[in-house]
Motif scaffolding. Structure first.
Motif, PDB file in Angstrom:
ATOM      1  N   ARG A  92     -15.130   7.890   8.409  1.00 41.30           N
ATOM      2  CA  ARG A  92     -14.246   6.747   7.979  1.00 41.30           C
ATOM      3  C   ARG A  92     -15.407   5.851   7.563  1.00 41.30           C
ATOM      4  NH1 ARG A  92     -10.549   6.017  13.341  1.00 41.30           N
ATOM      5  NH2 ARG A  92      -8.908   7.560  12.384  1.00 41.30           N
ATOM      6  N   PRO A  97     -10.749   5.311   1.852  1.00 44.53           N
ATOM      7  CA  PRO A  97      -9.707   5.837   2.456  1.00 44.53           C
ATOM      8  C   PRO A  97      -9.320   7.178   1.939  1.00 44.53           C
ATOM      9  CG  PRO A  97      -9.641   3.650   1.538  1.00 44.53           C
ATOM     10  CD  PRO A  97     -10.834   4.139   1.069  1.00 44.53           C
ATOM     11  N   GLU A  98      -8.469   7.835   2.711  1.00 48.26           N
ATOM     12  CA  GLU A  98      -7.928   9.174   2.549  1.00 48.26           C
ATOM     13  C   GLU A  98      -6.805   8.956   1.722  1.00 48.26           C
ATOM     14  OE1 GLU A  98      -7.232  12.684   5.515  1.00 48.26           O
ATOM     15  OE2 GLU A  98      -5.716  11.127   5.543  1.00 48.26           O
ATOM     16  N   ARG A  99      -6.512  10.105   0.565  1.00 49.25           N
ATOM     17  CA  ARG A  99      -5.279   9.620  -0.298  1.00 49.25           C
ATOM     18  C   ARG A  99      -4.622  10.983  -0.391  1.00 49.25           C
ATOM     19  NH1 ARG A  99      -7.131   7.987  -5.668  1.00 49.25           N
ATOM     20  NH2 ARG A  99      -8.833   9.614  -5.430  1.00 49.25           N
ATOM     21  N   ARG A 115      -0.039   8.260  -0.112  1.00 47.63           N
ATOM     22  CA  ARG A 115      -0.502   7.688   1.385  1.00 47.63           C
ATOM     23  C   ARG A 115      -1.903   7.339   1.048  1.00 47.63           C
ATOM     24  NH1 ARG A 115       2.060  13.236   3.643  1.00 47.63           N
ATOM     25  NH2 ARG A 115       4.245  12.771   3.482  1.00 47.63           N
ATOM     26  N   VAL A 116      -2.457   5.950   1.507  1.00 51.22           N
ATOM     27  CA  VAL A 116      -3.687   5.651   1.743  1.00 51.22           C
ATOM     28  C   VAL A 116      -3.819   5.174   2.853  1.00 51.22           C
ATOM     29  CG1 VAL A 116      -5.397   4.147   0.496  1.00 51.22           C
ATOM     30  CG2 VAL A 116      -3.541   4.957  -0.916  1.00 51.22           C
ATOM     31  N   ARG A 117      -4.911   5.971   3.496  1.00 52.79           N
ATOM     32  CA  ARG A 117      -4.953   5.506   5.092  1.00 52.79           C
ATOM     33  C   ARG A 117      -6.512   5.859   5.456  1.00 52.79           C
ATOM     34  NH1 ARG A 117      -0.936  10.406   6.385  1.00 52.79           N
ATOM     35  NH2 ARG A 117      -2.527  12.181   5.955  1.00 52.79           N
ATOM     36  N   ALA A 118      -6.967   5.314   6.419  1.00 55.56           N
ATOM     37  CA  ALA A 118      -8.309   5.778   7.095  1.00 55.56           C
ATOM     38  C   ALA A 118      -8.032   7.321   7.480  1.00 55.56           C
ATOM     39  CB  ALA A 118      -8.606   4.749   8.404  1.00 55.56           C
TER      40      ALA A 118
END
Length: 321
Positions: free
Chosen positions: A227, A231-233, A293-296
């Motif tokens: 992290r 961010p993860e996409r 989706r954009v998220r940790a």
């Protein structure tokens, strides 16, 4: 330095000339929860059977409490084995089932009543003690399945997909059972495909592919390292990408993930757009994208990265999802 409760060193196993475990090393301490993750056929259940003393490795060693569980009966008594299948008698009541398992575990008549009562209290199934197991919900049956493994108050409990096919309420109840076991100092090894479950429960995670542990470590440390980046996409599609959409996605820095309907960007790769702008840009190129989706990054990202070097394992992981 304190010796771990479980130590697997160089364990190998083959069935009919097909190697299912290859030089596996693993340790587990008392009071610790280790999540074992990997696609179907990775060797998770075979490894758990070695640790449970149901099988002997063809090479390497397995020790639980310093003893070989395959050869030492007293070592096996300290291990609770909870298979993926419901291993109960459907026509017997909960209490009768547990009484049978207490007898099979070698408990005397006087010991059985107390052991059954303690196991029912720990798994919170006492209110169903007089009901036939076959009439219970799947979640209740899985809790009774766990209770059946606790007759000898094991210091180690092995669970193979304990929440498969149950609803959220039942899942929470099973998690509460595992939390109580951990509070009592029980070591837990849990094989699961549920990333949220592993993140919630586990202290450490080990990822398996093709009979090997390809990555292992403390969950908090692995996630903290992951992290630190961007961010993860992910892009979710309504249908598999055709040639033009495939080219557009790859140009944007995405690659197929665990499913043909999910494309994932490696951290730091590709054009950095926010979710809405990226969705608009992809749709303008006829990509059938329904969501960005954009998220940790979470445990799933660690899992997919660990399996990235094994395309067959990655495909199997997608099929199991």
């Amino acid at each position: 330095m304190t010796e771990p409760l479980v130590r697997v060193a160089g364990a190998a196993l083959a069935y009919r000339d097909r190697r299912v475990l290859d030089a596996v090393d693993l340790v587990l301490d008392a009071g610790e929860i280790l999540a074992l993750l990997g696609p179907n056929g990775a060797g998770k259940t075979s490894l758990m059977r070695l640790i449970a003393g149901r099988l002997a490795p063809q090479a390497g060693t397995v020790r639980v409490g310093g003893h070989d569980p395959f050869r030492v009966r007293s070592a096996r008594r300290g291990i609770g084995w909870v298979p993926q299948e419901i291993a109960l008698y459907p026509r017997l009541t909960v209490a009768e089932n547990l009484g049978v398992f207490a007898q099979l575990a070698g408990l005397g008549r006087r010991e059985r009543t107390g052991a059954v009562a303690e196991a029912m209290a720990l798994t919170d199934v006492a209110e169903a003690a007089g009901r036939p197991v076959g009439l219970l919900s799947g979640g209740y049956q899985r809790r009774v399945n766990i209770a059946a493994s606790l007759m000898c108050k094991p210091g180690l409990v092995l669970l193979d997909e304990p929440t498969q096919g149950v609803d959220l309420t039942a899942r929470a109840a099973i998690h509460a059972v595992l939390g109580r076991l951990r509070q009592e100092g029980t070591a837990i090894l849990i094989a699961t495909h549920d990333f949220a479950e592993a993140e919630r429960l586990a202290d450490r995670a080990a990822f398996m592919a093709a009979g090997r542990i390809v990555r292992e470590g403390t969950l908090a440390d692995m996630l903290a390292e992951l992290r630190q980046g961007v961010p993860e996409r992910e892009v979710a599609l309504t249908l598999p990408a055709g040639p033009a959409a495939d080219q557009a996605l790859r140009h944007a820095g995405f690659a197929p993930s665990h499913s043909p309907l999910v494309w994932r960007a490696a951290p730091g790769v590709g054009r950095v757009l926010d979710g809405a702008d990226l969705l608009d840009a992809l749709r303008a190129q006829a990509v059938p994208a329904c969501e960005v989706r954009v998220r940790a990054p979470g445990l799933e990202a660690l899992y997919l990265d660990a399996l990235a070097g094994d395309p067959a394992a990655l495909r199997a992981a997608g099929a199991a999802r």
